[in-house]
Design an enzyme around this catalytic site. Structure first.
Site, mmCIF file in Angstrom:
data_model
loop_
_atom_site.group_PDB
_atom_site.id
_atom_site.type_symbol
_atom_site.label_atom_id
_atom_site.label_comp_id
_atom_site.label_asym_id
_atom_site.label_seq_id
_atom_site.Cartn_x
_atom_site.Cartn_y
_atom_site.Cartn_z
ATOM 1 N N ASN A 8 0.617 -0.909 0.272
ATOM 2 C CA ASN A 8 -0.066 -0.264 0.182
ATOM 3 C C ASN A 8 1.087 1.330 -0.016
ATOM 4 O O ASN A 8 1.670 1.397 1.261
ATOM 5 C CB ASN A 8 -0.977 -0.018 1.205
ATOM 6 C CG ASN A 8 -1.571 0.885 1.191
ATOM 7 O OD1 ASN A 8 -1.841 1.926 0.339
ATOM 8 N ND2 ASN A 8 -2.179 1.570 2.629
ATOM 9 N N LYS A 10 0.167 4.303 -0.193
ATOM 10 C CA LYS A 10 -0.417 5.497 0.321
ATOM 11 C C LYS A 10 -0.366 6.935 -0.500
ATOM 12 O O LYS A 10 -0.340 6.710 -1.977
ATOM 13 C CB LYS A 10 -0.069 5.422 1.839
ATOM 14 C CG LYS A 10 -0.328 4.638 2.188
ATOM 15 C CD LYS A 10 0.215 4.463 4.648
ATOM 16 C CE LYS A 10 -0.240 3.320 4.719
ATOM 17 N NZ LYS A 10 0.032 3.589 6.352
ATOM 18 N N HIS A 93 -9.574 1.709 5.332
ATOM 19 C CA HIS A 93 -8.669 1.858 5.685
ATOM 20 C C HIS A 93 -8.344 2.768 6.974
ATOM 21 O O HIS A 93 -9.270 3.420 6.957
ATOM 22 C CB HIS A 93 -7.436 2.106 4.490
ATOM 23 C CG HIS A 93 -6.234 2.268 4.891
ATOM 24 N ND1 HIS A 93 -5.569 2.993 6.091
ATOM 25 C CD2 HIS A 93 -5.066 1.377 5.258
ATOM 26 C CE1 HIS A 93 -4.042 2.622 6.690
ATOM 27 N NE2 HIS A 93 -3.921 1.010 6.026
ATOM 28 N N GLU A 95 -6.361 5.214 7.283
ATOM 29 C CA GLU A 95 -6.981 6.803 7.426
ATOM 30 C C GLU A 95 -7.902 6.803 6.788
ATOM 31 O O GLU A 95 -8.263 8.068 7.086
ATOM 32 C CB GLU A 95 -5.487 6.897 6.583
ATOM 33 C CG GLU A 95 -4.256 6.403 7.317
ATOM 34 C CD GLU A 95 -2.685 5.811 6.652
ATOM 35 O OE1 GLU A 95 -2.927 6.004 5.061
ATOM 36 O OE2 GLU A 95 -1.778 5.155 7.239
ATOM 37 N N GLU A 165 -5.535 -4.952 10.936
ATOM 38 C CA GLU A 165 -4.397 -3.224 11.509
ATOM 39 C C GLU A 165 -4.595 -3.065 12.098
ATOM 40 O O GLU A 165 -5.501 -1.932 11.679
ATOM 41 C CB GLU A 165 -4.296 -2.681 9.686
ATOM 42 C CG GLU A 165 -4.395 -3.336 8.475
ATOM 43 C CD GLU A 165 -3.706 -2.439 7.179
ATOM 44 O OE1 GLU A 165 -3.235 -3.251 6.115
ATOM 45 O OE2 GLU A 165 -3.583 -0.981 7.112
ATOM 46 N N GLY A 171 2.972 2.053 10.580
ATOM 47 C CA GLY A 171 4.344 3.543 10.914
ATOM 48 C C GLY A 171 5.065 3.831 12.001
ATOM 49 O O GLY A 171 5.749 4.896 12.623
ATOM 50 N N SER A 211 3.322 -1.848 10.317
ATOM 51 C CA SER A 211 5.011 -1.873 10.437
ATOM 52 C C SER A 211 5.739 -3.113 10.013
ATOM 53 O O SER A 211 6.717 -3.472 10.640
ATOM 54 C CB SER A 211 5.463 -1.729 11.541
ATOM 55 O OG SER A 211 4.849 -0.522 12.174
ATOM 56 N N GLY A 232 3.170 -1.187 3.872
ATOM 57 C CA GLY A 232 3.272 0.174 3.913
ATOM 58 C C GLY A 232 4.118 1.246 3.152
ATOM 59 O O GLY A 232 5.021 0.633 2.206
ATOM 60 N N GLY A 233 4.354 1.418 4.249
ATOM 61 C CA GLY A 233 6.206 2.159 4.745
ATOM 62 C C GLY A 233 7.158 1.235 3.581
ATOM 63 O O GLY A 233 7.722 2.084 2.510
#
Ligand code: 13P
Length: 249
Positions: A8, A10, A93, A95, A165, A171, A211, A232-233
Site C-alpha cells: 500500500n 498510500k 483503511h 486512515e 491492521e 507506521g 510496520s 505500507g512504508g
C-alpha cells in the site's frame, strides 16, 4: 505455502517514479508462488496496466467511490478501476475511517460496489490504542466486520480479503507480537464462522498489516493462520519489497 503480499503506497511516489519501480518489481519476482499486489495512487493505475499486464504483479486501488457514477466531482468509480484492469481495492483503511470520516455504512456500500464490478476487496479492520488498552479490541473488530459484511452472501467472501491492521502498530516501525496477531486473527475467523459457517471462517483470507518490514517479515509470515501481509512504508523500496515477495513461505 502461497502468501498474499500487498503493498500500500498510500499518498507516496509520483507517476514518473512508478515506471522503473513496476518494471523492476515484475522482473525481480518472476516465478514466485506468492500473490503480489501493489496499490499505488489512482494516478499510476493506467501506467500499471501498461507495464504490469502479463506479469505476475497484480495492482489495486486504495479507495473507490461508493456511488457508481454521476455528479460526484473528484471521485473514482469501481467501473473506472475495472476498466484499468484493477484486481483489488482497499476499503476501510484506518486512515480513511479516521481522517476522512468513513463510516461502517460507507465501507459496506463500497464493498458491494467493488464486488458488483468484479473487483476483489481488501477490507481493513483494526482498533486504536485506547480501544486496545480498555480491552475492547475484540468487540470493536467484530462490530467493524459485522457492519462491513452486512448483506454479503457467503460465496462473495471468496473475493474479500480481511486485513487486520491495528492502528497503534501502523507506521511505528514496530509490528505487534505474533501472539497478539494470532489472537485477533482467530477472533476474526471465529466471528465470520458465526456469521456464515465454520468453513467460511476457515477459508477466509486474513492478512496482517502494521510496520511489516525487512527485519520482521519472516517472523510474521511464520504464523500459520495468516495468509499474508499488507505493507505500507516498506513497500516503497522496490528491492526490499521484492525480497519479501519472492521468499518461499
Ligand atoms: P506501515 O507498513 O507503513 O506501518 O503501514 C501499514 C498500513 O497501513 C498498510 O495498509
Amino acid at each position: 505455502m502461497k502468501k498474499i503480499i500487498i503493498g500500500n503506497f498510500k499518498m507516496n511516489t509520483v507517476p514518473s517514479e512508478f515506471k522503473p519501480y513496476a518494471m523492476t518489481l515484475a522482473t525481480k519476482i518472476k516465478g514466485t508462488k506468492n500473490e503480489v499486489v501493489i496499490c499505488p495512487p489512482f494516478t499510476h493505475l493506467s501506467m500499471a496496466r501498461e507495464i504490469l499486464s502479463g506479469t505476475q504483479v497484480l495492482y489495486g486501488a486504495q479507495n473507490l467511490a461508493e456511488e457508481e457514477r454521476g455528479e460526484f466531482t473528484g471521485e473514482i468509480s469501481a467501473s473506472m478501476l475495472k476498466d484499468l484492469g484493477t484486481s483489488y481495492v482497499i476499503v476501510g483503511h484506518s486512515e480513511r475511517r479516521g481522517k476522512f470520516k468513513e463510516t461502517d455504512k460507507v465501507v459496506n456500500k463500497k464493498i458491494k460496489t467493488a464486488l458488483a464490478n468484479g473487483i476483489k476487496v481488501v477490507l481493513c479492520v483494526g482498533e486504536n490504542l485506547q480501544t486496545k488498552t480498555s480491552k475492547q479490541a475484540n468487540a470493536f473488530v467484530r462490530k467493524q466486520l459485522e457492519e462491513a459484511l452486512r448483506g454479503l452472501f457467503e460465496n462473495e467472501l471468496e473475493s474479500v480479503v480481511v486485513a487486520y491492521e491495528p492502528i497503534w502498530a501502523s507506521g511505528t516501525g514496530k509490528a505487534i507480537s505474533n501472539k497478539d496477531i494470532v489472537k485477533m486473527v482467530e477472533t476474526i475467523r471465529n466471528f465470520v464462522g458465526e456469521l456464515y459457517s465454520e468453513k467460511a471462517g476457515k477459508n477466509l483470507n486474513v492478512l496482517y498489516g502494521g510496520s511489516v518490514s525487512l527485519s520482521n517479515y519472516k517472523k510474521i509470515m511464520s504464523i500459520d493462520c495468516i495468509d499474508g501481509v499488507v505493507i505500507g512504508g516498506a513497500s516503497l523500496d522496490v528491492d526490499n519489497f521484492a525480497l519479501i515477495c519472492k521468499e518461499k513461505y
